[in-house]
Design a protein around this motif. Structure first.
Motif, PDB file in Angstrom:
ATOM      1  N   ALA A  31       0.821  -1.209   0.000  1.00 14.45           N
ATOM      2  CA  ALA A  31       0.000   0.000   0.000  1.00 14.45           C
ATOM      3  C   ALA A  31       0.852   1.254   0.000  1.00 14.45           C
ATOM      4  CB  ALA A  31      -0.932  -0.006   1.206  1.00 14.45           C
ATOM      5  N   VAL A  32       1.937   1.251   0.767  1.00 15.48           N
ATOM      6  CA  VAL A  32       2.837   2.414   0.786  1.00 15.48           C
ATOM      7  C   VAL A  32       3.523   2.562  -0.565  1.00 15.48           C
ATOM      8  CG1 VAL A  32       4.852   3.452   1.889  1.00 15.48           C
ATOM      9  CG2 VAL A  32       3.172   2.216   3.272  1.00 15.48           C
ATOM     10  N   ASP A  33       3.882   1.444  -1.180  1.00 12.46           N
ATOM     11  CA  ASP A  33       4.475   1.499  -2.522  1.00 12.46           C
ATOM     12  C   ASP A  33       3.497   2.128  -3.517  1.00 12.46           C
ATOM     13  OD1 ASP A  33       6.738   0.287  -1.554  1.00 12.46           O
ATOM     14  OD2 ASP A  33       6.192  -1.728  -2.226  1.00 12.46           O
TER      15      ASP A  33
ATOM     16  N   SER B 113       7.995  19.566  -7.476  1.00 12.86           N
ATOM     17  CA  SER B 113       7.560  20.331  -6.303  1.00 12.86           C
ATOM     18  C   SER B 113       8.754  20.858  -5.515  1.00 12.86           C
ATOM     19  CB  SER B 113       6.701  19.446  -5.398  1.00 12.86           C
ATOM     20  OG  SER B 113       6.415  20.101  -4.174  1.00 12.86           O
ATOM     21  N   ARG B 114       8.550  21.925  -4.783  1.00 13.44           N
ATOM     22  CA  ARG B 114       9.591  22.466  -3.897  1.00 13.44           C
ATOM     23  C   ARG B 114       9.718  21.648  -2.618  1.00 13.44           C
ATOM     24  NH1 ARG B 114       6.598  27.940  -1.494  1.00 13.44           N
ATOM     25  NH2 ARG B 114       4.513  27.026  -1.280  1.00 13.44           N
ATOM     26  N   TYR B 115       8.761  20.729  -2.387  1.00 12.74           N
ATOM     27  CA  TYR B 115       8.787  19.909  -1.183  1.00 12.74           C
ATOM     28  C   TYR B 115       9.306  18.508  -1.485  1.00 12.74           C
ATOM     29  CZ  TYR B 115       5.634  23.500   0.669  1.00 12.74           C
ATOM     30  OH  TYR B 115       5.072  24.684   1.060  1.00 12.74           O
ATOM     31  N   GLN B 116       9.917  17.892  -0.490  1.00 13.70           N
ATOM     32  CA  GLN B 116      10.282  16.484  -0.540  1.00 13.70           C
ATOM     33  C   GLN B 116       9.155  15.703   0.146  1.00 13.70           C
ATOM     34  OE1 GLN B 116      13.035  14.985  -1.967  1.00 13.70           O
ATOM     35  NE2 GLN B 116      13.510  17.024  -2.815  1.00 13.70           N
ATOM     36  N   TYR B 117       8.388  14.952  -0.628  1.00 13.99           N
ATOM     37  CA  TYR B 117       7.205  14.294  -0.074  1.00 13.99           C
ATOM     38  C   TYR B 117       7.541  12.977   0.608  1.00 13.99           C
ATOM     39  CZ  TYR B 117       3.745  17.572  -1.782  1.00 13.99           C
ATOM     40  OH  TYR B 117       2.982  18.697  -1.959  1.00 13.99           O
ATOM     41  N   HIS B 118       6.759  12.695   1.645  1.00 15.20           N
ATOM     42  CA  HIS B 118       6.859  11.432   2.369  1.00 15.20           C
ATOM     43  C   HIS B 118       5.460  10.862   2.480  1.00 15.20           C
ATOM     44  CE1 HIS B 118       7.126   8.777   5.928  1.00 15.20           C
ATOM     45  NE2 HIS B 118       8.367   8.595   5.553  1.00 15.20           N
ATOM     46  N   TRP B 119       5.325   9.568   2.136  1.00 16.87           N
ATOM     47  CA  TRP B 119       4.016   8.921   2.085  1.00 16.87           C
ATOM     48  C   TRP B 119       3.953   7.834   3.149  1.00 16.87           C
ATOM     49  CZ3 TRP B 119       1.384  11.645  -1.484  1.00 16.87           C
ATOM     50  CH2 TRP B 119       2.155  12.327  -2.440  1.00 16.87           C
ATOM     51  N   ALA B 120       2.872   7.833   3.920  1.00 18.04           N
ATOM     52  CA  ALA B 120       2.745   6.848   4.995  1.00 18.04           C
ATOM     53  C   ALA B 120       1.307   6.383   5.110  1.00 18.04           C
ATOM     54  CB  ALA B 120       3.211   7.452   6.322  1.00 18.04           C
ATOM     55  N   LEU B 121       1.146   5.211   5.713  1.00 24.78           N
ATOM     56  CA  LEU B 121      -0.162   4.596   5.911  1.00 24.78           C
ATOM     57  C   LEU B 121      -0.416   4.513   7.411  1.00 24.78           C
ATOM     58  CD1 LEU B 121      -2.391   3.139   4.147  1.00 24.78           C
ATOM     59  CD2 LEU B 121      -1.253   1.002   4.799  1.00 24.78           C
TER      60      LEU B 121
END
Length: 313
Positions: free
Chosen positions: A113-115, A128-136
């Motif tokens: 799911a995180v993938d 984007s100017r941001y470094q995104y982090h994705w979490a469940l």
């Protein structure tokens, strides 16, 4: 205004009220010598009272004008305050918020799911100017939220409820725009106040990270901010060559399922008929183009997040 004039005598207090201004002037100009001082003192007292009333009235009017001005300009003040927070400090704020969530032991940062979140999110945030982090988050409720600086957290219940990866992409596109337009940061400033802003601006985010972690999952946005996130989210989906109709279909599904399922998303992002109609209209106005399919094994992703006892869509 015609005043009542009063004076004390050995036989008690007497008073007189002139019928008009001319009678008042006649009274004050022709009063006997014994009565004149008492009348003049009363005149001076009336003048002081009127002066106090004018001053108090002016102060009240000024305060009312100030409050009205602040009400009209409050949004601009919050936007200005958000603009004073550097992107690197905003990123620290989001990271500290995520760290607080990690302490609860429910944050999942690896797995199918995180993938899937990362695969979709990376396409939506290119450049984007941001470094995104994705979490469940290990919660069965249907929700997703954005923390400042590029942190996006999705409840596993939302992935279980989405029919296709494109529906998930519609939600992520919306949440990403809350970050890109600094809606989340502005809402936090609005909720925590100027003192919190000063703390953040100085770079000390740890002092308020706990409050932010509690607040971030329950943030509500104004109707205008929600509409902007929808509109810009659709544009982001088009740029990423992801079919945009998933945004409308997901909210439409939620609206139908709301009585039977624990849907936190609807309390913070109300899926009204007018909003869904606006999304449909935005999709209809998009230029025709080819979209690239999301190479995600969606049944496998959903199977990885479902648990016994979860409500079934």
């Amino acid at each position: 205004m015609i005043q009542l004039y009063a004076w004390d005598t050995p036989n008690g207090r007497l008073s007189i009220t002139p019928v008009d201004a001319a009678a008042r002037d006649t009274l004050l100009g022709t009063a006997p010598a014994a009565l004149a001082p008492a009348l003049q003192r009363h005149v001076r007292g009336n003048q002081r009272a009127r002066t106090r009333l004018r001053v108090l009235g002016g102060i009240a009017a000024s305060l009312a004008l100030l409050l009205v001005s602040l009400w009209w300009t409050y949004g601009a003040i919050v936007s200005w305050a958000a603009d004073q927070v550097p992107v690197d400090v905003e990123a620290k704020l989001g990271a500290a918020t995520l760290a607080e969530l990690q302490k609860g032991g429910k944050l999942i940062e690896t797995g199918p799911a995180v993938d899937a979140l990362r695969t979709i999110g990376d396409r939506l945030t290119k450049g984007s100017r941001y470094q995104y982090h994705w979490a469940l988050l290990d919660e069965a409720s249907i929700n997703a939220f954005a923390a400042p600086g590029g942190q996006v957290v999705v409840h596993r219940g939302l992935i279980a409820a989405a029919k296709t990866p494109e529906e998930l992409a519609g939600v992520l596109a919306h949440e990403v725009q809350h970050i890109e337009q600094r809606h989340t940061l502005k809402s936090m400033i609005n909720g925590l106040g100027v003192a919190a802003l000063a703390t953040v601006a100085l770079g000390d985010v740890s002092a308020i990270a706990g409050m932010l972690a509690y607040q971030v999952g329950t943030l509500s946005y104004s109707r205008d901010l929600e509409a902007e996130a929808d509109r810009l989210g659709l544009a982001a989906l088009v740029r990423a060559k992801i079919r945009p109709d998933g945004m409308a279909s997901f909210f439409r599904t939620l609206e139908k399922q709301a009585p039977q399922m624990p849907i936190a998303l609807l309390s913070s992002h109300p899926a009204t008929d007018a909003r869904i109609d606006a999304i449909d209209a935005g999709i209809a106005a998009l230029p025709k183009q080819d979209y690239l399919p999301l190479a995600i094994d969606w049944p496998a992703v959903q199977a990885s997040v479902r648990k016994d006892g979860d409500p079934q869509p």
